[in-house]
Design a protein around this motif. Structure first.
Motif, mmCIF file in Angstrom:
data_model
loop_
_atom_site.group_PDB
_atom_site.id
_atom_site.type_symbol
_atom_site.label_atom_id
_atom_site.label_comp_id
_atom_site.label_asym_id
_atom_site.label_seq_id
_atom_site.Cartn_x
_atom_site.Cartn_y
_atom_site.Cartn_z
ATOM 1 N N GLU A 69 0.817 -1.214 0.000
ATOM 2 C CA GLU A 69 0.000 0.000 0.000
ATOM 3 C C GLU A 69 0.843 1.254 0.000
ATOM 4 O O GLU A 69 0.450 2.269 -0.569
ATOM 5 C CB GLU A 69 -0.970 0.003 1.188
ATOM 6 C CG GLU A 69 -0.361 0.215 2.540
ATOM 7 C CD GLU A 69 -1.418 0.526 3.604
ATOM 8 O OE1 GLU A 69 -2.567 0.835 3.240
ATOM 9 O OE2 GLU A 69 -1.080 0.475 4.797
ATOM 10 N N THR A 70 2.030 1.200 0.618
ATOM 11 C CA THR A 70 2.906 2.370 0.614
ATOM 12 C C THR A 70 3.390 2.685 -0.794
ATOM 13 O O THR A 70 3.543 3.849 -1.173
ATOM 14 C CB THR A 70 4.102 2.139 1.541
ATOM 15 O OG1 THR A 70 3.643 1.898 2.869
ATOM 16 C CG2 THR A 70 5.030 3.348 1.554
ATOM 17 N N GLY A 71 3.598 1.646 -1.605
ATOM 18 C CA GLY A 71 4.086 1.851 -2.963
ATOM 19 C C GLY A 71 3.002 2.060 -3.995
ATOM 20 O O GLY A 71 3.287 2.276 -5.175
ATOM 21 N N LEU A 72 1.741 2.013 -3.578
ATOM 22 C CA LEU A 72 0.623 2.151 -4.509
ATOM 23 C C LEU A 72 0.279 3.627 -4.721
ATOM 24 O O LEU A 72 0.240 4.404 -3.771
ATOM 25 C CB LEU A 72 -0.602 1.416 -3.948
ATOM 26 C CG LEU A 72 -1.790 1.228 -4.884
ATOM 27 C CD1 LEU A 72 -1.436 0.282 -6.030
ATOM 28 C CD2 LEU A 72 -2.993 0.699 -4.107
ATOM 29 N N THR A 73 0.026 4.009 -5.957
ATOM 30 C CA THR A 73 -0.398 5.375 -6.251
ATOM 31 C C THR A 73 -1.629 5.348 -7.147
ATOM 32 O O THR A 73 -1.873 4.390 -7.875
ATOM 33 C CB THR A 73 0.717 6.186 -6.946
ATOM 34 O OG1 THR A 73 1.108 5.525 -8.148
ATOM 35 C CG2 THR A 73 1.924 6.334 -6.033
ATOM 36 N N LEU A 74 -2.393 6.425 -7.070
ATOM 37 C CA LEU A 74 -3.566 6.621 -7.916
ATOM 38 C C LEU A 74 -3.206 7.679 -8.947
ATOM 39 O O LEU A 74 -2.806 8.793 -8.595
ATOM 40 C CB LEU A 74 -4.753 7.080 -7.061
ATOM 41 C CG LEU A 74 -6.090 7.288 -7.771
ATOM 42 C CD1 LEU A 74 -6.683 5.937 -8.181
ATOM 43 C CD2 LEU A 74 -7.075 8.038 -6.861
ATOM 44 N N VAL A 75 -3.338 7.346 -10.225
ATOM 45 C CA VAL A 75 -2.971 8.263 -11.301
ATOM 46 C C VAL A 75 -4.245 8.699 -12.018
ATOM 47 O O VAL A 75 -4.958 7.880 -12.600
ATOM 48 C CB VAL A 75 -2.000 7.597 -12.289
ATOM 49 C CG1 VAL A 75 -1.534 8.618 -13.327
ATOM 50 C CG2 VAL A 75 -0.798 7.008 -11.549
ATOM 51 N N VAL A 76 -4.535 9.993 -11.954
ATOM 52 C CA VAL A 76 -5.751 10.553 -12.544
ATOM 53 C C VAL A 76 -5.362 11.571 -13.603
ATOM 54 O O VAL A 76 -4.803 12.623 -13.286
ATOM 55 C CB VAL A 76 -6.646 11.212 -11.464
ATOM 56 C CG1 VAL A 76 -7.928 11.746 -12.084
ATOM 57 C CG2 VAL A 76 -6.944 10.234 -10.345
#
Length: 372
Positions: A307-314
């Motif tokens: 989860e620390t390495g997860l990002t949301l790209v919008v």
């Protein structure tokens, strides 16, 4: 293990990071899925495309309540109808520095409660509830009949239960209180304002709710004041701003820590939330732990890394997870929210405009999962 016991297991994480979805909510989403989703998953290198899916949006209308109770109190005889006079929006904007909630109030997303309870030196008024479905916000006014306390304390903290009626009356030992700090009024020396984040599992879905304030603390006083101040209400549908809910049913996102499967995503006014589940076969980690607790700790460590390495790209803008606190994973023993024995966790990102966005990805290292 029951849904309620799973909820209990998640309480610590909820305290750290406010509004976490429960196993009951996961089950509700699955049950509402209805007709079979038509999905198309295309893997091109490290990109997983998942763009044709069922789009569920809450279609809730606004509701206003003009109910207002005249309250007489020996210390200060002030008013109530904060929302009706526009003071509720002003309170969030000027006192709580919360532009998002102020805007929601001005759009009509609030419900006046206006209930009062007194004990000892305290009168605590539950004025209204506002916010969105994932983040209901309770507004309290606290009057303190002790000049020594109010003269040297500009901040106050409420600890309270926010539960369904059945849970409060029959299962209270399974749950815990949550805290929220408030500030002193700018002109009335014995009045404090508190914005309190309540539990969406009950408040947001029209159930009879019990709010019970159990402790009141001051910033410069070591010992809390123990009270039992109780309020009951049921929020009509439409009182809170809707959120966008997208159900995926388990789309794989590989990572260095193993495969995680996206179950659903929710886009609200305060945050964006992605719920994942993952299996554990009892073999891949054999020899790396000595006890069941050791296994839980190891799986939690792997989840933390994921989860620390997860990002949301919008639309090309990348958002990291919110800093309020990390999620504590839990195991769904009986398969109430997914395959039996699988673990569940979720990640919270900043709020984004998912409706206007052209493209939304979840990114984990070199791997990307396109969800819009």
């Amino acid at each position: 293990m029951s849904v309620k016991m799973e909820y209990k297991k998640q309480v610590d994480a909820f305290c750290d990071a406010k509004h976490r979805i429960t196993a009951a909510e996961l089950l509700r989403l699955a049950e509402e899925k209805g007709a079979e989703d038509k999905t198309y998953i295309e893997e091109k290198g490290t990109v997983i495309d998942f763009t044709e899916k069922r789009n569920r949006r809450a279609a809730w209308k606004k509701v206003l309540s003009a109910a207002c109770i005249a309250i007489v109190f020996s210390l200060v005889a002030t008013t109530t109808a904060l929302a009706a006079t526009g003071k509720l929006g002003e309170l969030f904007r000027k006192i709580f520095k919360d532009e998002t909630t102020a805007d929601l109030v001005e759009e009509g997303y609030f419900y006046e409660i206006n209930q009062t309870a007194t004990e000892g030196i305290f009168r605590v008024d539950l004025m209204a509830v506002t916010g969105d479905i994932n983040t209901p916000k309770l507004v309290f006014e606290v009057y303190v009949d002790d000049e020594n306390l109010t003269s040297c304390n500009d901040r106050i903290c409420l600890s309270a239960y926010t539960l369904g009626e059945e849970q409060y009356e029959n299962e209270l030992d399974l749950y815990t209180t949550f805290d929220s700090w408030g500030v002193k009024d700018e002109t009335i020396d014995n009045l404090y304002h508190v914005s309190f984040d309540g539990a969406s599992a009950w408040i947001s879905h029209g159930e009879p709710v019990v709010v019970s304030v159990r402790e009141i603390r001051f910033e410069h006083v070591a010992q809390p004041y123990f009270v039992n101040l109780e309020y009951r209400f049921a929020l009509p549908q439409g009182g809170l701003h809707p959120i966008i809910q997208e159900y995926y049913g388990g789309v794989r996102l590989p990572s260095g820590e193993g495969d995680y499967y996206l179950n659903y995503a929710e886009f609200g006014e305060y945050d964006s939330r992605c719920s994942f589940m993952f299996p554990y076969d009892g073999i891949s980690l054999e020899g790396q732990y000595a006890t069941p607790l050791g296994l839980e700790a190891l799986l939690q460590m792997q989840w933390d890394s994921f989860e620390t390495g997860l990002t949301l790209v919008v639309d090309g803008v990348e958002y990291g997870m919110c800093s309020e606190g990390k999620c504590t994973i839990y195991r769904d023993e009986t398969g109430e929210a997914g395959p039996p024995g699988w673990y569940h966790g979720w990640v919270m990102f900043p709020a984004v405009n998912a409706t206007a966005a052209e493209e939304i990805y979840l990114k984990q290292g070199e791997n990307r999962l396109r969800i819009k």
